[in-house]
Every structure is written in structure tokens, then in C-alpha cells.
Design a protein around this motif. Structure first.
Motif, PDB file in Angstrom:
ATOM      1  N   PHE A 178       1.142  -1.192   0.168  1.00 44.97           N
ATOM      2  CA  PHE A 178      -0.073  -0.116  -0.105  1.00 44.97           C
ATOM      3  C   PHE A 178       0.810   1.251  -0.019  1.00 44.97           C
ATOM      4  O   PHE A 178       1.410   1.478   1.060  1.00 44.97           O
ATOM      5  CB  PHE A 178      -0.948   0.008   1.311  1.00 44.97           C
ATOM      6  CG  PHE A 178      -2.150  -1.055   0.985  1.00 44.97           C
ATOM      7  CD1 PHE A 178      -3.350  -0.642   0.972  1.00 44.97           C
ATOM      8  CD2 PHE A 178      -1.911  -2.354   1.034  1.00 44.97           C
ATOM      9  CE1 PHE A 178      -4.360  -1.282   1.049  1.00 44.97           C
ATOM     10  CE2 PHE A 178      -2.995  -3.238   0.849  1.00 44.97           C
ATOM     11  CZ  PHE A 178      -4.308  -2.681   0.795  1.00 44.97           C
ATOM     12  N   VAL A 180       2.624   4.777   0.083  1.00 46.73           N
ATOM     13  CA  VAL A 180       2.563   6.220   0.645  1.00 46.73           C
ATOM     14  C   VAL A 180       3.651   6.752   0.308  1.00 46.73           C
ATOM     15  O   VAL A 180       4.719   6.689   0.847  1.00 46.73           O
ATOM     16  CB  VAL A 180       2.440   5.855   2.268  1.00 46.73           C
ATOM     17  CG1 VAL A 180       1.996   7.366   2.943  1.00 46.73           C
ATOM     18  CG2 VAL A 180       1.160   4.723   2.633  1.00 46.73           C
ATOM     19  N   ARG A 185       3.435  10.723   4.332  1.00 46.84           N
ATOM     20  CA  ARG A 185       3.588   9.599   5.308  1.00 46.84           C
ATOM     21  C   ARG A 185       2.778  10.151   6.549  1.00 46.84           C
ATOM     22  O   ARG A 185       1.749   9.378   7.158  1.00 46.84           O
ATOM     23  CB  ARG A 185       4.774   9.225   5.670  1.00 46.84           C
ATOM     24  CG  ARG A 185       5.360   8.406   4.723  1.00 46.84           C
ATOM     25  CD  ARG A 185       6.928   7.946   5.353  1.00 46.84           C
ATOM     26  NE  ARG A 185       6.934   6.812   6.185  1.00 46.84           N
ATOM     27  CZ  ARG A 185       7.086   5.333   6.072  1.00 46.84           C
ATOM     28  NH1 ARG A 185       6.788   5.128   4.650  1.00 46.84           N
ATOM     29  NH2 ARG A 185       6.696   4.782   7.006  1.00 46.84           N
ATOM     30  N   ARG A 188      -1.006  10.118   5.804  1.00 48.35           N
ATOM     31  CA  ARG A 188      -1.898   9.042   5.203  1.00 48.35           C
ATOM     32  C   ARG A 188      -1.382   7.584   5.807  1.00 48.35           C
ATOM     33  O   ARG A 188      -2.242   6.745   5.601  1.00 48.35           O
ATOM     34  CB  ARG A 188      -1.603   8.895   3.750  1.00 48.35           C
ATOM     35  CG  ARG A 188      -2.267  10.282   3.052  1.00 48.35           C
ATOM     36  CD  ARG A 188      -2.304  10.002   1.386  1.00 48.35           C
ATOM     37  NE  ARG A 188      -2.855   8.843   0.998  1.00 48.35           N
ATOM     38  CZ  ARG A 188      -2.684   8.261  -0.236  1.00 48.35           C
ATOM     39  NH1 ARG A 188      -1.939   8.675  -1.107  1.00 48.35           N
ATOM     40  NH2 ARG A 188      -3.402   6.957  -0.471  1.00 48.35           N
ATOM     41  N   THR A 191      -4.012   5.699   7.830  1.00 52.47           N
ATOM     42  CA  THR A 191      -5.205   5.212   7.094  1.00 52.47           C
ATOM     43  C   THR A 191      -4.938   3.992   6.228  1.00 52.47           C
ATOM     44  O   THR A 191      -5.414   3.277   6.081  1.00 52.47           O
ATOM     45  CB  THR A 191      -5.650   6.383   6.265  1.00 52.47           C
ATOM     46  OG1 THR A 191      -6.414   7.373   7.114  1.00 52.47           O
ATOM     47  CG2 THR A 191      -7.074   6.010   5.367  1.00 52.47           C
ATOM     48  N   ARG A 192      -3.771   4.179   5.658  1.00 51.47           N
ATOM     49  CA  ARG A 192      -3.442   3.215   4.765  1.00 51.47           C
ATOM     50  C   ARG A 192      -2.980   1.866   5.524  1.00 51.47           C
ATOM     51  O   ARG A 192      -3.283   0.747   5.063  1.00 51.47           O
ATOM     52  CB  ARG A 192      -1.851   3.713   3.923  1.00 51.47           C
ATOM     53  CG  ARG A 192      -2.156   4.772   3.184  1.00 51.47           C
ATOM     54  CD  ARG A 192      -3.117   4.441   2.049  1.00 51.47           C
ATOM     55  NE  ARG A 192      -2.340   3.924   0.646  1.00 51.47           N
ATOM     56  CZ  ARG A 192      -2.947   3.043  -0.236  1.00 51.47           C
ATOM     57  NH1 ARG A 192      -4.340   3.115  -0.194  1.00 51.47           N
ATOM     58  NH2 ARG A 192      -2.320   2.724  -1.422  1.00 51.47           N
ATOM     59  N   LYS A 193      -2.577   2.021   6.762  1.00 48.38           N
ATOM     60  CA  LYS A 193      -2.285   0.964   7.621  1.00 48.38           C
ATOM     61  C   LYS A 193      -3.653   0.026   7.684  1.00 48.38           C
ATOM     62  O   LYS A 193      -3.744  -1.204   7.744  1.00 48.38           O
ATOM     63  CB  LYS A 193      -1.602   1.177   8.948  1.00 48.38           C
ATOM     64  CG  LYS A 193      -1.101   0.041   9.594  1.00 48.38           C
ATOM     65  CD  LYS A 193      -0.103   0.192  10.604  1.00 48.38           C
ATOM     66  CE  LYS A 193       0.558  -0.902  11.307  1.00 48.38           C
ATOM     67  NZ  LYS A 193       1.633  -0.564  12.297  1.00 48.38           N
ATOM     68  N   GLU A 195      -6.270   0.128   5.794  1.00 48.90           N
ATOM     69  CA  GLU A 195      -6.581  -0.523   4.579  1.00 48.90           C
ATOM     70  C   GLU A 195      -5.928  -1.901   4.386  1.00 48.90           C
ATOM     71  O   GLU A 195      -6.608  -2.779   4.016  1.00 48.90           O
ATOM     72  CB  GLU A 195      -6.369   0.378   3.612  1.00 48.90           C
ATOM     73  CG  GLU A 195      -7.308   1.517   3.322  1.00 48.90           C
ATOM     74  CD  GLU A 195      -6.914   2.655   2.144  1.00 48.90           C
ATOM     75  OE1 GLU A 195      -5.910   2.252   1.829  1.00 48.90           O
ATOM     76  OE2 GLU A 195      -7.848   3.503   2.375  1.00 48.90           O
ATOM     77  N   ALA A 196      -4.744  -1.794   4.762  1.00 49.08           N
ATOM     78  CA  ALA A 196      -3.822  -3.018   4.518  1.00 49.08           C
ATOM     79  C   ALA A 196      -4.531  -4.125   5.558  1.00 49.08           C
ATOM     80  O   ALA A 196      -4.412  -5.265   5.016  1.00 49.08           O
ATOM     81  CB  ALA A 196      -2.478  -2.678   4.722  1.00 49.08           C
ATOM     82  N   ASP A 218      -3.642   2.986  -5.356  1.00 51.52           N
ATOM     83  CA  ASP A 218      -2.073   3.039  -5.096  1.00 51.52           C
ATOM     84  C   ASP A 218      -1.471   1.462  -4.321  1.00 51.52           C
ATOM     85  O   ASP A 218      -0.956   1.560  -3.426  1.00 51.52           O
ATOM     86  CB  ASP A 218      -1.658   3.988  -4.153  1.00 51.52           C
ATOM     87  CG  ASP A 218      -1.538   5.372  -5.243  1.00 51.52           C
ATOM     88  OD1 ASP A 218      -1.302   5.240  -6.226  1.00 51.52           O
ATOM     89  OD2 ASP A 218      -2.008   6.286  -4.482  1.00 51.52           O
ATOM     90  N   VAL A 219      -2.249   0.324  -4.687  1.00 54.03           N
ATOM     91  CA  VAL A 219      -1.853  -0.702  -4.192  1.00 54.03           C
ATOM     92  C   VAL A 219      -1.140  -1.637  -5.251  1.00 54.03           C
ATOM     93  O   VAL A 219      -1.473  -1.974  -6.413  1.00 54.03           O
ATOM     94  CB  VAL A 219      -3.044  -1.693  -3.775  1.00 54.03           C
ATOM     95  CG1 VAL A 219      -2.475  -2.945  -3.200  1.00 54.03           C
ATOM     96  CG2 VAL A 219      -3.802  -0.930  -2.714  1.00 54.03           C
ATOM     97  N   GLY A 257       5.595   2.363   2.337  1.00 57.90           N
ATOM     98  CA  GLY A 257       4.375   2.588   2.850  1.00 57.90           C
ATOM     99  C   GLY A 257       4.034   1.509   3.921  1.00 57.90           C
ATOM    100  O   GLY A 257       4.622   1.573   4.987  1.00 57.90           O
TER     101      GLY A 257
END
Length: 310
Positions: A178, A180, A185, A188, A191-193, A195-196, A218-219, A257
Motif C-alpha cells: 500500500f 504512501v 506519510r 496518510r 489510514t493506509r495501515k 486498509e492493509a 495505489d496498491v 508505505g
């Protein structure tokens, strides 16, 4: 490859007895004392390293501290050149392990670092440098023609030493990143963590990963192919070995990320490639060999560097 642990980092946990040390005042005024390839080393840096040496019950004072920092700077620049990145998470976990090995909480260790004039940040940078240098040594050893052996040579050496062909786990792996951007960093990463973590919870095998990733921004999904157990990257080795096929590792922060690794399949294999991988891993793990390589590598870096004393 097996993680290369430098003797200095191992000795640190043993040497830090954390006996009550005198609480001295350390000067805050800082002047540049050395410039190593455009990287300054200040008088305050040297003071902190001298305090660090004292905490380790090592002598040498300011001069020894300065030489250590010059070498650390040379190594850090080489680590950067090799695009080796040690995450904040890895450094923090190593710091916590050092504290635990000395029967202390991280807060207590913070206090010791502060009271002795080392400072937590200086110690964290030392840890980051040691971890990065360990990976640099591994990369150097693997690509050094003198340290490579053919598959047939590896098998013959093992048999001559009375061993049998080794068995190792062969993994088929898939990496999910994911992304970032560095500039985003702070805003986001959390939030990305999440999602992962949500995607990891749905992971049921490598065949469906790309389908799950379709609706996400962005994956990146990368098939890593065949990886033998001795060849696992040090930072992923334990998480991968702790789970079975069809599952995914914990999510961890990296310079790209946040990521996790999916285990597509795992099986026990025994062939010449395994023998070569195991033989090289065992030799790279030899402390005498790694110390000798470290000294040689550092001397080469010093010879090519521009070091100016102020």
C-alpha cells in the motif's frame, strides 16, 4: 540470507549493565569537528558517542568516539547508496528488545540514555546503522566472487564434512504494498495501515489478491516467485516462517508505505540449490568471517572517502 549480526550490537546488550552512573552535565554547544563526504560530525555528536563508550565500559574517550562516528558515517552513506532502508518500526522494536534484555522498560531505558548523556536518539541512530550495515555486509558477501560457491561445490563440501543434503522450506510468495509517498506519510500512513489490515484479513490465497486490490488506490501486488528459507529477507523471515500457506504476515511499515507478504505455498525440498543456499547462509553467519569482511569493507570506504578534520 541469515541476518548478519555485528559483534558490537550483540556486545551492547551484554555490556549495558545499567549500573548507577554519575549524572554528568554535557555541553550543548556544538561545533563541526569532521566532514566525511559532505556529512558533518559535530563536537556534540562526539560527546554523545564518548558517553556511549563509557556506558559500554570501553575506553578511548573523544578520539575513539570520533573514529567510531567517522566509520558509522561512512557505513551510513554506503547503506544509503545501496538503497537499504531500515524502518522506524524495526528500530523501535530493536530498542525495545535491548531494554527487555536488560530487564527494563523502554521508559527506564530512555532515562538511562538521558542521564548518561548518550541520549535516546543517538542510540537509535546507532541501532539503525548496525541493522543497515548488517544488510550491506550480506549484499557484499553474496556478490563477492570470493565468497560464492557453486551448487556442486556446496554439496561436495557438506558431504565431505559428514553432512547430508539439507532440507529447507521453499516458499512461493506474494508481496502487497500500500504505497504512501514520503511527503504524505504523516497524513496518510495510519489510514493506509487500516486498509492493509482489512485486505490482509480477507486474504485466502494468492489467486484472489489482485481481485481484492482492484478497487483500491495505489496498491501494488508483486509475485516474488520461489524463495528458499535461508534466502528470506531478514526483516520478513520470522513473520513468514510463523504462518502456513494460504495466510499472510502481519502488516508492517516500510519506506514504501505499508506491506504484507502472502504465502502462496510452502513445501520441503532438498536439492543442490538448497545446499548452496544453506552453505552460504551458514558461512555468512560466521562471526569471524563477518567481522573480517566488515573491517575490509569499511577500510575500502575510508580509502575512497574525503575526510576533513576542522
Amino acid at each position: 540470507m541469515k541476518t548478519l549480526l555485528l559483534s558490537a550490537s550483540i556486545a551492547l546488550a551484554i555490556a549495558l549493565g545499567f549500573a548507577a552512573l554519575p549524572n554528568a552535565a554535557f555541553a550543548q554547544a556544538s561545533e563541526v569537528r569532521y566532514i566525511v563526504d559532505n556529512t558533518p560530525i559535530t563536537s556534540y555528536d562526539i560527546q554523545r558517542r564518548a558517553a556511549f563508550l563509557q556506558l559500554q565500559r570501553r575506553g578511548g574517550g573523544q578520539q575513539a568516539a570520533a573514529q567510531e562516528l567517522i566509520e558509522q558515517t561512512l557505513r551510513r552513506n554506503e547503506i544509503r547508496r545501496l538503497n537499504i532502508n531500515i524502518s522506524e518500526e524495526d528500530v523501535a522494536q530493536a530498542y525495545q528488545r535491548f531494554a527487555s534484555s536488560n530487564n527494563m522498560s523502554t521508559a527506564q531505558m530512555d532515562q538511562v540514555m538521558s542521564q548518561t548523556g548518550v541520549t535516546k536518539q543517538h542510540f537509535l541512530e546507532f541501532i539503525r546503522s548496525q541493522m543497515g550495515w548488517s544488510q550491506a555486509l550480506g549484499a557484499r558477501a553474496r556478490h563477492d566472487q570470493g565468497s560464492r560457491v557453486s551448487e556442486q561445490d556446496a554439496v561436495q563440501r557438506m558431504l565431505q564434512q559428514g553432512g547430508e543434503k539439507p532440507v529447507a522450506t521453499e516458499y512461493m510468495l506474494q508481496q502487497v504494498i500500500f504505497v504512501v509517498p514520503a511527503a504524505e506519510r504523516g497524513a496518510r500512513l495510519a489510514t493506509r495501515k487500516r486498509e492493509a489490515e482489512a485486505m490482509r484479513a480477507r486474504f485466502q490465497g494468492c489467486d484472489s489478491t489482485r481481485e481484492f486490490a482492484k478497487g483500491l488506490m495505489d496498491v501494488t501486488v508483486r509475485d516474488l516467485g520461489r524463495v528458499l528459507e535461508p534466502q528470506l529477507p531478514p526483516e520478513w523471515a520470522d513473520p513468514i516462517k510463523s504462518i502456513s500457506a494460504g495466510n499472510a504476515t502481519v502488516v508492517r511499515e516500510t519506506d514504501r508505505g505499508v506491506e504484507f507478504i502472502g504465502i502462496c505455498s510452502a513445501r520441503e525440498v532438498s536439492d543442490d540449490t538448497v545446499a548452496q543456499a544453506v552453505f552460504e547462509a551458514e558461512n555468512l553467519g560466521n562471526s569471524e568471517d563477518s567481522d573480517a569482511l566488515s573491517k575490509k569493507y569499511t577500510a575500502e570506504l575510508r580509502e575512497r572517502a574525503q575526510i576533513v578534520q576542522r
